[in-house]
Enzyme design. Structure first.
Site, PDB file in Angstrom:
ATOM      1  N   LYS A 140     -15.165  -1.718  -1.669  1.00 14.34           N
ATOM      2  CA  LYS A 140     -15.042  -2.048  -3.093  1.00 14.34           C
ATOM      3  C   LYS A 140     -14.687  -3.530  -3.178  1.00 14.34           C
ATOM      4  CE  LYS A 140     -10.277  -0.272  -3.045  1.00 14.34           C
ATOM      5  NZ  LYS A 140      -9.329   0.673  -3.658  1.00 14.34           N
ATOM      6  N   ASP A 188      -9.145  -3.989   4.990  1.00 17.41           N
ATOM      7  CA  ASP A 188      -8.563  -2.665   4.730  1.00 17.41           C
ATOM      8  C   ASP A 188      -9.386  -1.535   5.344  1.00 17.41           C
ATOM      9  OD1 ASP A 188      -7.057  -0.548   3.964  1.00 17.41           O
ATOM     10  OD2 ASP A 188      -6.871  -1.145   1.867  1.00 17.41           O
ATOM     11  N   ASP A 205     -14.319   2.975   2.191  1.00 11.69           N
ATOM     12  CA  ASP A 205     -13.606   2.518   0.988  1.00 11.69           C
ATOM     13  C   ASP A 205     -14.033   1.100   0.613  1.00 11.69           C
ATOM     14  OD1 ASP A 205     -11.874   2.810  -1.166  1.00 11.69           O
ATOM     15  OD2 ASP A 205     -10.118   2.113  -0.053  1.00 11.69           O
ATOM     16  N   VAL A 237       2.310  -5.821   3.048  1.00 12.42           N
ATOM     17  CA  VAL A 237       1.657  -6.967   3.684  1.00 12.42           C
ATOM     18  C   VAL A 237       2.395  -8.234   3.262  1.00 12.42           C
ATOM     19  CG1 VAL A 237      -0.488  -8.261   3.991  1.00 12.42           C
ATOM     20  CG2 VAL A 237      -0.568  -5.782   3.647  1.00 12.42           C
ATOM     21  N   THR A 243     -12.408   5.400  -3.251  1.00 15.19           N
ATOM     22  CA  THR A 243     -11.991   5.036  -4.604  1.00 15.19           C
ATOM     23  C   THR A 243     -13.021   5.588  -5.584  1.00 15.19           C
ATOM     24  OG1 THR A 243     -10.944   3.038  -3.734  1.00 15.19           O
ATOM     25  CG2 THR A 243     -11.445   3.074  -6.099  1.00 15.19           C
ATOM     26  N   ASN A 269     -11.524  -4.896  -1.627  1.00 13.40           N
ATOM     27  CA  ASN A 269     -11.394  -4.913  -0.165  1.00 13.40           C
ATOM     28  C   ASN A 269     -12.308  -5.939   0.498  1.00 13.40           C
ATOM     29  OD1 ASN A 269      -9.415  -2.975  -0.117  1.00 13.40           O
ATOM     30  ND2 ASN A 269     -10.810  -1.269   0.245  1.00 13.40           N
ATOM     31  N   GLY A 306       0.827  -1.200   0.000  1.00 11.46           N
ATOM     32  CA  GLY A 306       0.000   0.000   0.000  1.00 11.46           C
ATOM     33  C   GLY A 306       0.857   1.243   0.000  1.00 11.46           C
TER      34      GLY A 306
END
Length: 254
Positions: free
Chosen positions: A143, A162, A141, A33, A180, A146, A28
């Site tokens: 989407k 996330d 966020d 990660v 986003t 995620n 990110g």
């Protein structure tokens, strides 16, 4: 054997005494990660690694907020934070590993979902978001990228991940522009203040994409895209929507 999810905080202890860090899973804006394996139990986890030197003051505030939020969550359809290692140069967030891939990849593979498939997929996400909202947490966020699956099984459990942009919003309204572009609610773009409803807007966009395979709002130019979102101008074009029920269309149009 799976250990219980009582959050453990380690200060000045090395994560390497407990976990073997393996391959990178993702990257990110200010975290990497990696997959990890607990040396004693063999349990596989995801480890989010933050380099302290790379964090500015805003990043530190965002990280603290993410930790505060993750440590509150206890829902079967929200990712769990297991341990935190606060070392001299790094902070490590140890999270449950969701090895089944993103909803995004399954949408690409399937191209479109039946109404029942979409309903079965989204229902636990709505349940988890209601739970988050009951704690005053807005994700901001949501989407398909995620929403991750626990395993590659077709009937695997799906979970929200996330929470880096998530915030506590209790009685006051948030005003920060974030999210986003394709999934962001008009209230966020307008910057007039918004609350928990922005997550439901994103869920509506996700349902639309699942049923037809493409987004309701799309333009290469973000300003044009944002104008489309602010005016709520989208359609159910033929032939993609010909066999979709009015009930599903009404739900999306809410």
């Amino acid at each position: 054997k799976r250990r219980g999810y009582m959050l453990v905080y380690h200060r000045n202890e090395s994560i390497h005494d407990y976990y073997k860090l393996e391959e990178e899973l993702g990257r990110g804006s200010f975290a990497v990660v990696v997959q990890g394996v607990h040396k004693e139990t063999g349990e596989r986890v995801a480890i989010k690694v933050f380099g302290k030197r790379e964090l500015d003051e805003d990043d530190e505030i965002a990280l603290q907020s993410e930790v505060d939020i993750l440590s509150q969550l206890d829902h079967p359809n929200a990712v769990k934070l297991v341990e935190i290692f606060d070392e001299q140069n790094h902070i490590y967030l140890v999270l449950e590993l969701l090895a089944g891939g993103e909803l995004f990849d399954r949408i690409v593979e399937k191209e479109s979902y039946s109404e029942k498939e979409a309903s079965d997929t989204i229902r636990p996400i709505v349940d988890a978001i209601r739970y988050c909202h009951s704690l005053g947490i807005v994700h901001r966020d949501l989407k398909p990228e995620n929403l991750l699956y626990e395993s590659e099984d077709e009937n695997s459990m799906i979970k929200i991940t996330d929470f880096g942009l998530a915030r506590f919003v209790l009685n006051e309204l948030a005003t920060t522009a974030c999210g986003t572009p394709n999934y962001v609610a008009p209230e966020i773009i307008q910057g007039h203040g918004y609350g928990k409803e922005v997550d439901y807007w994103s869920i509506g966009v996700i349902i639309y994409i699942m049923l037809c395979g493409f987004p309701p709002f799309y333009d290469e130019n973000n300003q044009t895209l944002f104008q489309m979102i602010k005016t709520g101008s989208f359609e159910f074009p033929s032939p993609y929507w010909d066999d979709i029920s009015d009930l599903a269309k009404d739900l999306i149009s809410q």
